[in-house]
Design a protein around this motif. Structure first.
Motif, PDB file in Angstrom:
ATOM      1  N   THR A  16       0.840  -1.192   0.000  1.00  0.00           N
ATOM      2  CA  THR A  16       0.000   0.000   0.000  1.00  0.00           C
ATOM      3  C   THR A  16       0.877   1.244   0.000  1.00  0.00           C
ATOM      4  OG1 THR A  16      -0.130   0.041   2.420  1.00  0.00           O
ATOM      5  CG2 THR A  16      -1.885  -1.120   1.262  1.00  0.00           C
ATOM      6  N   THR A  17       0.362   2.290  -0.614  1.00  0.00           N
ATOM      7  CA  THR A  17       1.039   3.588  -0.614  1.00  0.00           C
ATOM      8  C   THR A  17       0.263   4.532   0.298  1.00  0.00           C
ATOM      9  OG1 THR A  17      -0.233   4.404  -2.497  1.00  0.00           O
ATOM     10  CG2 THR A  17       1.831   3.251  -2.990  1.00  0.00           C
ATOM     11  N   ARG A  18       0.769   5.746   0.446  1.00  0.00           N
ATOM     12  CA  ARG A  18       0.065   6.738   1.270  1.00  0.00           C
ATOM     13  C   ARG A  18      -1.339   7.000   0.758  1.00  0.00           C
ATOM     14  NH1 ARG A  18       5.294   9.882   1.436  1.00  0.00           N
ATOM     15  NH2 ARG A  18       4.764  10.270  -0.694  1.00  0.00           N
ATOM     16  N   GLY A  19      -1.486   7.092  -0.561  1.00  0.00           N
ATOM     17  CA  GLY A  19      -2.806   7.337  -1.145  1.00  0.00           C
ATOM     18  C   GLY A  19      -3.768   6.197  -0.860  1.00  0.00           C
ATOM     19  N   ASP A  20      -3.262   4.945  -0.942  1.00  0.00           N
ATOM     20  CA  ASP A  20      -4.101   3.790  -0.617  1.00  0.00           C
ATOM     21  C   ASP A  20      -4.553   3.843   0.831  1.00  0.00           C
ATOM     22  OD1 ASP A  20      -3.644   2.776  -3.175  1.00  0.00           O
ATOM     23  OD2 ASP A  20      -1.909   1.592  -2.512  1.00  0.00           O
ATOM     24  N   ARG A  21      -3.634   4.179   1.720  1.00  0.00           N
ATOM     25  CA  ARG A  21      -3.974   4.230   3.139  1.00  0.00           C
ATOM     26  C   ARG A  21      -4.950   5.361   3.442  1.00  0.00           C
ATOM     27  NH1 ARG A  21       1.499   2.591   3.079  1.00  0.00           N
ATOM     28  NH2 ARG A  21       2.299   4.691   3.375  1.00  0.00           N
ATOM     29  N   LEU A  22      -4.816   6.496   2.737  1.00  0.00           N
ATOM     30  CA  LEU A  22      -5.784   7.583   2.906  1.00  0.00           C
ATOM     31  C   LEU A  22      -7.168   7.134   2.436  1.00  0.00           C
ATOM     32  CD1 LEU A  22      -6.486  10.540   3.578  1.00  0.00           C
ATOM     33  CD2 LEU A  22      -5.901  11.098   1.208  1.00  0.00           C
ATOM     34  N   PHE A  23      -7.231   6.479   1.281  1.00  0.00           N
ATOM     35  CA  PHE A  23      -8.508   6.003   0.767  1.00  0.00           C
ATOM     36  C   PHE A  23      -9.149   5.004   1.718  1.00  0.00           C
ATOM     37  CE2 PHE A  23     -10.972   2.957  -1.762  1.00  0.00           C
ATOM     38  CZ  PHE A  23     -11.943   3.822  -2.264  1.00  0.00           C
ATOM     39  N   ILE A  24      -8.359   4.066   2.227  1.00  0.00           N
ATOM     40  CA  ILE A  24      -8.880   3.067   3.168  1.00  0.00           C
ATOM     41  C   ILE A  24      -9.412   3.751   4.430  1.00  0.00           C
ATOM     42  CG2 ILE A  24      -8.205   1.178   4.717  1.00  0.00           C
ATOM     43  CD1 ILE A  24      -6.241   0.295   2.490  1.00  0.00           C
ATOM     44  N   SER A  25      -8.673   4.729   4.947  1.00  0.00           N
ATOM     45  CA  SER A  25      -9.118   5.390   6.182  1.00  0.00           C
ATOM     46  C   SER A  25     -10.364   6.245   5.953  1.00  0.00           C
ATOM     47  CB  SER A  25      -7.988   6.216   6.790  1.00  0.00           C
ATOM     48  OG  SER A  25      -7.591   7.245   5.922  1.00  0.00           O
ATOM     49  N   LEU A  26     -10.473   6.936   4.805  1.00  0.00           N
ATOM     50  CA  LEU A  26     -11.668   7.741   4.524  1.00  0.00           C
ATOM     51  C   LEU A  26     -12.893   6.859   4.304  1.00  0.00           C
ATOM     52  CD1 LEU A  26     -10.256  10.529   2.177  1.00  0.00           C
ATOM     53  CD2 LEU A  26     -10.977  10.749   4.554  1.00  0.00           C
ATOM     54  N   LEU A  27     -12.723   5.767   3.563  1.00  0.00           N
ATOM     55  CA  LEU A  27     -13.838   4.854   3.329  1.00  0.00           C
ATOM     56  C   LEU A  27     -14.273   4.186   4.632  1.00  0.00           C
ATOM     57  CD1 LEU A  27     -15.570   3.743   1.021  1.00  0.00           C
ATOM     58  CD2 LEU A  27     -13.930   1.890   0.810  1.00  0.00           C
TER      59      LEU A  27
END
Length: 88
Positions: free
Chosen positions: A42-53
Motif C-alpha cells: 500500500t502507498t500513502r494514497g491507498d492508506r488515505l482512501f482506506i481510512s476515509l472509506l
C-alpha cells in the motif's frame, strides 16, 4: 443534503487531506510503499482512501446502531486512521 457548517467542515477536511497528500508527495515522492498486515503493498494514497472509506462506514454504522452522537464515531475514525497509516 442541507449545507450546514458541519457539511462544509467535512468537505474542507477532505480537501485539506488531499492538499496535504499532494504536498507530502512533492516533498517525498513515491508514496512510501510497504507491506501491510494483509500482505498487500500500500502507498500513502491507498492508506488515505482506506481510512476515509472506513470512516464513512464507522459513521454509518454508528448512526444505525447508536444514534446521532457522532463525535464519538469521529474519534473512533481518527484512531482507526492512525492505525491504518501506521500498520496497513
Amino acid at each position: 443534503m442541507a449545507w450546514t457548517w458541519q457539511t462544509a467542515a467535512f468537505f474542507l477536511f477532505i480537501i485539506l487531506c488531499f492538499v496535504i497528500m499532494i504536498l507530502w508527495e512533492k516533498k517525498k515522492p513515491g508514496g512510501s510503499p510497504r507491506k501491510g498486515i494483509l500482505g498487500l503493498d500500500t502507498t500513502r494514497g491507498d492508506r488515505l482512501f482506506i481510512s476515509l472509506l472506513s470512516s464513512a462506514y464507522i459513521h454509518l454504522g454508528w448512526l444505525g446502531i447508536i444514534g446521532p452522537m457522532l463525535w464519538i464515531a469521529t474519534i473512533l475514525s481518527f484512531i482507526f486512521a492512525i492505525f491504518v497509516f501506521r500498520y496497513v
